[in-house]
Design a protein around this motif. Structure first.
Motif, mmCIF file in Angstrom:
data_model
loop_
_atom_site.group_PDB
_atom_site.id
_atom_site.type_symbol
_atom_site.label_atom_id
_atom_site.label_comp_id
_atom_site.label_asym_id
_atom_site.label_seq_id
_atom_site.Cartn_x
_atom_site.Cartn_y
_atom_site.Cartn_z
ATOM 1 N N LEU A 307 0.845 -1.193 0.000
ATOM 2 C CA LEU A 307 0.000 0.000 0.000
ATOM 3 C C LEU A 307 0.880 1.242 0.000
ATOM 4 O O LEU A 307 1.633 1.482 0.947
ATOM 5 C CB LEU A 307 -0.914 -0.002 1.217
ATOM 6 C CG LEU A 307 -1.880 1.186 1.340
ATOM 7 C CD1 LEU A 307 -2.844 1.220 0.168
ATOM 8 C CD2 LEU A 307 -2.645 1.125 2.653
ATOM 9 N N PHE A 309 1.951 4.829 0.630
ATOM 10 C CA PHE A 309 1.506 5.860 1.570
ATOM 11 C C PHE A 309 2.235 7.187 1.381
ATOM 12 O O PHE A 309 1.824 8.199 1.945
ATOM 13 C CB PHE A 309 1.672 5.377 3.020
ATOM 14 C CG PHE A 309 3.104 5.154 3.451
ATOM 15 C CD1 PHE A 309 3.833 6.170 4.028
ATOM 16 C CD2 PHE A 309 3.708 3.916 3.273
ATOM 17 C CE1 PHE A 309 5.149 5.971 4.431
ATOM 18 C CE2 PHE A 309 5.023 3.698 3.683
ATOM 19 C CZ PHE A 309 5.748 4.728 4.258
ATOM 20 N N ARG A 352 -1.007 5.404 12.520
ATOM 21 C CA ARG A 352 -2.249 4.620 12.487
ATOM 22 C C ARG A 352 -2.188 3.548 11.408
ATOM 23 O O ARG A 352 -2.624 2.413 11.620
ATOM 24 C CB ARG A 352 -3.447 5.548 12.229
ATOM 25 C CG ARG A 352 -3.778 6.453 13.405
ATOM 26 C CD ARG A 352 -5.178 7.039 13.252
ATOM 27 N NE ARG A 352 -5.310 7.860 12.047
ATOM 28 C CZ ARG A 352 -5.036 9.161 12.003
ATOM 29 N NH1 ARG A 352 -4.585 9.780 13.092
ATOM 30 N NH2 ARG A 352 -5.205 9.838 10.885
ATOM 31 N N LEU A 353 -1.632 3.891 10.265
ATOM 32 C CA LEU A 353 -1.507 2.924 9.166
ATOM 33 C C LEU A 353 -0.635 1.747 9.588
ATOM 34 O O LEU A 353 -0.996 0.582 9.387
ATOM 35 C CB LEU A 353 -0.912 3.619 7.933
ATOM 36 C CG LEU A 353 -0.493 2.714 6.772
ATOM 37 C CD1 LEU A 353 -1.699 2.020 6.161
ATOM 38 C CD2 LEU A 353 0.256 3.522 5.717
ATOM 39 N N ARG A 356 -2.281 -0.711 12.041
ATOM 40 C CA ARG A 356 -3.446 -1.492 11.612
ATOM 41 C C ARG A 356 -3.151 -2.420 10.434
ATOM 42 O O ARG A 356 -3.762 -3.477 10.325
ATOM 43 C CB ARG A 356 -4.582 -0.534 11.245
ATOM 44 C CG ARG A 356 -5.102 0.240 12.453
ATOM 45 C CD ARG A 356 -5.855 1.499 12.060
ATOM 46 N NE ARG A 356 -6.998 1.233 11.201
ATOM 47 C CZ ARG A 356 -7.733 2.191 10.635
ATOM 48 N NH1 ARG A 356 -7.428 3.467 10.846
ATOM 49 N NH2 ARG A 356 -8.751 1.881 9.872
ATOM 50 N N ARG A 357 -2.218 -2.048 9.555
ATOM 51 C CA ARG A 357 -1.910 -2.893 8.391
ATOM 52 C C ARG A 357 -0.729 -3.802 8.751
ATOM 53 O O ARG A 357 0.406 -3.591 8.321
ATOM 54 C CB ARG A 357 -1.601 -2.038 7.162
ATOM 55 C CG ARG A 357 -1.538 -2.842 5.857
ATOM 56 C CD ARG A 357 -1.393 -1.918 4.678
ATOM 57 N NE ARG A 357 -1.189 -2.604 3.423
ATOM 58 C CZ ARG A 357 -2.149 -3.096 2.645
ATOM 59 N NH1 ARG A 357 -3.414 -2.981 3.012
ATOM 60 N NH2 ARG A 357 -1.868 -3.696 1.498
ATOM 61 N N ASP A 365 -10.858 -4.535 9.256
ATOM 62 C CA ASP A 365 -10.284 -3.190 9.130
ATOM 63 C C ASP A 365 -10.025 -2.880 7.651
ATOM 64 O O ASP A 365 -9.340 -3.639 6.970
ATOM 65 C CB ASP A 365 -8.966 -3.129 9.910
ATOM 66 C CG ASP A 365 -8.447 -1.701 10.048
ATOM 67 O OD1 ASP A 365 -8.535 -0.937 9.071
ATOM 68 O OD2 ASP A 365 -7.950 -1.351 11.130
ATOM 69 N N LEU A 367 -8.022 -0.782 6.263
ATOM 70 C CA LEU A 367 -6.601 -0.654 5.953
ATOM 71 C C LEU A 367 -5.924 -2.018 5.866
ATOM 72 O O LEU A 367 -4.966 -2.192 5.109
ATOM 73 C CB LEU A 367 -5.899 0.200 7.008
ATOM 74 C CG LEU A 367 -6.154 1.704 6.922
ATOM 75 C CD1 LEU A 367 -5.469 2.418 8.086
ATOM 76 C CD2 LEU A 367 -5.681 2.279 5.600
ATOM 77 N N TYR A 368 -6.420 -2.986 6.612
ATOM 78 C CA TYR A 368 -5.886 -4.347 6.529
ATOM 79 C C TYR A 368 -6.323 -5.009 5.223
ATOM 80 O O TYR A 368 -5.531 -5.690 4.563
ATOM 81 C CB TYR A 368 -6.372 -5.158 7.722
ATOM 82 C CG TYR A 368 -5.948 -6.612 7.704
ATOM 83 C CD1 TYR A 368 -4.736 -7.010 8.270
ATOM 84 C CD2 TYR A 368 -6.754 -7.585 7.124
ATOM 85 C CE1 TYR A 368 -4.343 -8.340 8.260
ATOM 86 C CE2 TYR A 368 -6.369 -8.918 7.110
ATOM 87 C CZ TYR A 368 -5.159 -9.291 7.674
ATOM 88 O OH TYR A 368 -4.784 -10.606 7.650
ATOM 89 N N MET A 370 -7.318 -3.596 2.381
ATOM 90 C CA MET A 370 -7.067 -2.836 1.160
ATOM 91 C C MET A 370 -5.946 -3.442 0.311
ATOM 92 O O MET A 370 -4.917 -3.832 0.825
ATOM 93 C CB MET A 370 -6.722 -1.386 1.534
ATOM 94 C CG MET A 370 -6.761 -0.403 0.375
ATOM 95 S SD MET A 370 -6.430 1.284 0.955
ATOM 96 C CE MET A 370 -7.863 1.572 1.996
ATOM 97 N N TRP A 375 -0.256 -6.511 -1.487
ATOM 98 C CA TRP A 375 0.386 -7.066 -0.291
ATOM 99 C C TRP A 375 1.074 -8.381 -0.651
ATOM 100 O O TRP A 375 2.234 -8.612 -0.294
ATOM 101 C CB TRP A 375 -0.660 -7.277 0.806
ATOM 102 C CG TRP A 375 -0.102 -7.564 2.170
ATOM 103 C CD1 TRP A 375 1.094 -8.180 2.459
ATOM 104 C CD2 TRP A 375 -0.697 -7.240 3.435
ATOM 105 N NE1 TRP A 375 1.273 -8.266 3.818
ATOM 106 C CE2 TRP A 375 0.195 -7.705 4.441
ATOM 107 C CE3 TRP A 375 -1.882 -6.637 3.809
ATOM 108 C CZ2 TRP A 375 -0.097 -7.562 5.803
ATOM 109 C CZ3 TRP A 375 -2.164 -6.494 5.161
ATOM 110 C CH2 TRP A 375 -1.283 -6.943 6.143
#
Length: 543
Positions: A307, A309, A352-353, A356-357, A365, A367-368, A370, A375
């Motif tokens: 992901l 960012f 936060r990212l 959670r990921r 979640d 973010l998990y 996505m 991934w």
């Protein structure tokens, strides 16, 4: 004296144009951008930026396979479609871009009526072109158990004991639907053979597509096995109701391009300061899992488990030609330039990212959940050995070559085995019945580039001349094809389609343990033998 603007279409201000664009994209996250009816960008994956300098609104759209910059002079919203009047730089003649909320703008009743009318046109065309055959069981009924949707008309041509399976698609369907016809056609042929009463022998498959929409299907058909079925592709002109056969050997130019690999050492030095600034925002314990990937010689992306960012881009400073670097976070309308004022805010966003990921995170979640394919790609880029011990993890590239215009929804890697054979690796984290043929698409293009004439002076092929696989000696043999998905996400259609591929395509179907985010492990493999006559199934454990 210049013409006066129509009162029906008043001249819009830059602010009004910007507001119309941002409002539409915020309310339509699945929007696509069309030009001349062709999809250019899917806004679920593409990125955009609006600039409003010097009294002009400039729209910049980019994705992994194309880049577009246009000045927008006006917008019109009608029936859920935002039409943009745009200008290329240096040109005065306006062109139209369309933003639509979804790829298929027809109502369900309109789609059904179109498909019913098409059945009648198709039947007349078949009877005219194949008068010795009887058209049998022509229908568009949905059969989800067998993966048949209403977009495809299916039936048979019968002459005594001899029969052909027939599948067709009308000109009102999307290009992606047309391109999917061969997968569904193979499944239909297999269904006809399996459900036959013994009095019909299905000798092959006739595919019928709209005129001018056969290029991808032709490319795929050249790699089907002629010893297990006969394959014919026809184009239908729905106005004249005339059918014209296409030769599978005549598939024209491949819509593909090979980009030069950026110089990683030089680029990392160029971005050294910006890289350090971004990485200071990342929790220290997570820095080793951040992937820094060069998109080009002028853009560096930062990814966590696939992901993206943050990114750094080369640009120009103000109105001068002095180069400058811009760091941004987020994507699309949420893409935010990094400044001293918002650095703490963005540090919290990154925290936060990264909290959670993570492997073992909450599956509910967003973010998990996505971008699971990305991934999976990021995990395999670091270690390909679970797929095949012969694969070299030091030489692995993403989407090389790139498709010039494609709606794939797939990720692909290009690697090499220890004997110098190129390796095409197609990934899917969710079920997709088109996995086999989409992997074949990429294999065809890699093979095509690999066969281009080597440089007589250096002996290097096209990939190495473009900066890939430096220091390696590549084999002249065709690539190997690896199709990879979690075990419970391998669509049942995949193995059916693979049985119909030419034995010249050396493929492996690899199913992964569903807990691949924590550790990649192959739980079973299937592959065609050198003779291409059957598959082997090697169990290596179960989920």
């Amino acid at each position: 004296m210049p013409p006066r603007a129509s009162s029906a279409e008043p001249v819009q201000t830059v602010e009004q144009i910007t507001a119309a664009l941002e409002s539409f994209l915020a309310e339509s996250p699945r929007a696509v951008v069309l030009e001349d009816g062709k999809v250019l960008f899917d806004m679920r994956e593409a990125k955009y930026k609006l600039a409003t300098e010097h009294g002009r609104c400039t729209l910049h759209l980019w994705g992994e396979d194309r880049n577009l910059v246009r000045r927008v002079s006006g917008t019109t919203l009608r029936n859920g479609v935002l039409r943009l009047s745009t200008h290329r730089f240096g040109q005065t003649k306006p062109q139209t871009l369309e933003l639509v909320t979804d790829r298929d703008r027809r109502t369900p009743s309109t789609r059904e009526a179109t498909r019913v009318r098409y059945l009648r046109v198709l039947e007349r065309a078949l009877l005219r072109s194949f008068p010795e055959f009887k058209v049998d069981g022509l229908r568009t009924a949905m059969d989800l158990e067998k993966s048949f949707g209403p977009a495809y008309a299916r039936g048979s041509l019968v002459q005594g004991q001899k029969a052909w399976a027939v599948i067709a698609v009308n000109e009102e369907e999307s290009q992606a639907t047309v391109d999917g016809i061969l997968t569904l056609g193979i499944l239909w042929l297999q269904h006809c053979r399996d459900s036959g009463d013994g009095r019909k022998v299905y000798q092959g498959l006739k595919l019928i597509v709209p005129r001018g929409m056969a290029i991808l299907t032709l490319s795929r058909m050249a790699w089907l096995n002629p010893s297990v079925a006969q394959w014919e592709l026809w184009e239908l002109d729905q106005k004249s109701e005339e059918l014209e056969q296409r030769d599978a050997a005549d598939h024209g130019n491949l819509t593909t391009r090979l980009m030069h690999a950026p110089n990683e050492h030089a680029a990392h030095e160029r971005f050294a300061g910006s890289r350090l600034r971004v990485m200071t925002l990342v929790p220290e314990t997570m820095r080793e899992v951040v992937e820094q990937r060069l998109r080009s010689g002028t853009e560096l992306a930062f990814l966590l488990h696939g992901l993206e960012f943050a990114r750094v881009r080369m640009g120009y400073s103000g109105n001068s030609f002095n180069s400058a670097q811009e760091i941004t976070f987020g994507a699309g309308a949420n893409e935010t330039p990094l400044t001293e004022e918002n650095e703490n805010e963005l540090r919290e966003l990154v925290a936060r990212l990264f909290a959670r990921r993570i492997s073992g995170g909450d599956k509910r979640d967003p973010l998990y959940r996505m971008q699971p394919e990305r991934w999976l790609e990021s995990v395999l880029r670091r270690d390909l050995e679970p797929l095949d011990a012969r694969l070299d993890s030091k030489h692995v590239y993403t989407q090389v070559p790139a498709f010039a215009a494609a709606d794939r929804g797939m990720l692909d890697l290009l690697g090499v085995t220890d004997d110098g054979r190129l390796a095409v690796i197609e990934l899917k984290a969710d079920e997709d019945l088109h996995l086999a043929l989409q992997g074949l698409d990429y294999w065809i293009r890699v093979r095509w580039h690999h066969l281009q004439n080597p440089d007589n002076a250096t002996g290097l092929g096209e990939f190495q001349r473009h900066g890939y696989f430096g220091g390696l000696r590549l084999s002249a043999e065709p690539p190997r094809l690896y199709l990879v998905a979690p075990a419970l996400r391998v669509h049942p259609a995949t193995e059916v389609v693979l049985r119909y591929l030419s034995p010249r395509v050396e493929w492996s179907l690899i199913a992964l343990d569903e807990r691949w985010r924590a550790k990649v492990k192959a739980v079973w493999r299937k592959r065609n033998t050198d003779a291409g006559s059957h598959s082997t199934h090697v169990l290596q454990g179960r989920v």
